[in-house]
Design an enzyme around this catalytic site. Sequence first.
Site, short mmCIF file in Angstrom:
data_model
loop_
_atom_site.label_atom_id
_atom_site.label_comp_id
_atom_site.label_asym_id
_atom_site.label_seq_id
_atom_site.Cartn_x
_atom_site.Cartn_y
_atom_site.Cartn_z
N TYR A 33 0.83 -1.21 0.00
CA TYR A 33 0.00 0.00 0.00
C TYR A 33 0.86 1.25 0.00
O TYR A 33 2.08 1.19 0.21
CB TYR A 33 -0.96 0.00 1.20
N ARG A 52 8.26 3.88 -4.52
CA ARG A 52 8.28 2.93 -3.39
C ARG A 52 7.25 1.82 -3.59
O ARG A 52 7.50 0.66 -3.26
CB ARG A 52 8.03 3.69 -2.08
N ARG A 100 -7.42 -20.57 -1.76
CA ARG A 100 -6.51 -20.35 -0.64
C ARG A 100 -5.37 -21.38 -0.56
O ARG A 100 -5.62 -22.58 -0.45
CB ARG A 100 -7.29 -20.36 0.68
N HIS A 102 -0.96 -21.07 0.73
CA HIS A 102 0.06 -20.10 1.13
C HIS A 102 0.99 -19.69 -0.02
O HIS A 102 1.29 -18.52 -0.19
CB HIS A 102 0.90 -20.64 2.29
N LYS A 149 6.48 -1.96 2.15
CA LYS A 149 5.27 -1.35 2.73
C LYS A 149 4.10 -2.30 2.50
O LYS A 149 3.29 -2.13 1.59
CB LYS A 149 5.03 0.03 2.09
N GLU A 182 11.63 2.78 14.48
CA GLU A 182 10.76 3.83 13.91
C GLU A 182 9.50 3.88 14.74
O GLU A 182 9.44 3.31 15.83
CB GLU A 182 10.48 3.54 12.43
N LEU A 207 10.95 1.38 7.31
CA LEU A 207 10.34 1.86 6.07
C LEU A 207 11.05 3.14 5.61
O LEU A 207 11.20 4.07 6.40
CB LEU A 207 8.85 2.17 6.29
#
Length: 284
Positions: A33, A52, A100, A102, A149, A182, A207
Amino acid sequence: MSRVAYVNGAYVPHDEAVVSIDDRGYQFADAVYEGVTVRKGQMVDLEPHLDRLARSMRELAMAAPMERAPMRFVFREVIRRNRISDGFLYIQISRGVARRDHAFPTTPTVPSLIVTCKRLSIDGVIARAAKGVKAFSESDIRWGRCDIKSTSLLPNILAKQAAKEKGGFEAVLVDSDGYVTEGSSTNMWMVRTDGTLVTRSTDDNILPGITRATLKKLAEEMQIKVETKAFTLEEAKAGAEMFLSSSTGCATPIVELDGHKIGDGTPGPVTKRLVEAYRAYMEA
Ligand code: PLP
């Protein structure tokens, strides 16, 4: 006026925006995101955010849902349709919908793209910066790829909630050696008593904040000495000033950490200069 979201090719009323229960973002947080500040209808630092985003996707071997130019168009359209002047644009891309399992799907999936925008009072953020905020330290229990991110944010959420329950605005994450990494959704800075600005290297499992990069450039332009180096929680408490940075928080002074005053307990001169420089940068 009701809000509008962009979901996989369509602009829909925000309340009716849905994705499949088999979306890997929903099932596994297999998604990345970005959050972009909108100031007076303009996206702040859009290109570094797109860089990014592309990097996050590359690191996770995730296909891009579309090229940059149409993506920029969708962002502008979401801002326009929501009539946002000052706000926060949220962009999320997941690996898409698959049965589904993994491991990555063996047949190619169509990446999901959702874009939303909400109002955010930038003047309110600047007003908060004039007073400063309280923060509390929490153990950093995250994984080894915090440079990506991803929407896998449970440890960040738990830290922020713990800080909030103590009356804090943000959690200062601390690693097992006592170094500040952070914030739960921010980068951390301190100012030593000699006026040097210190922030952890982005090579060091944090990040790479877009606001951090802009503030670093502004500080250098203002001839403020910047050291890119990890600092401990104890060093932060003994420092002259401390602040956090993020797209939604700009530069926000931390005036109290774990109940201990930073400096004299009010925003310090170096931080104030940076808050003002960043405000001017957003206007420009
Ligand atoms: N660190 C973390 C963990 C974050 O989630 C964020 C923003 O979401 C930041 C730092 C600040 O990054 P930026 O300045 O790009 O908003």
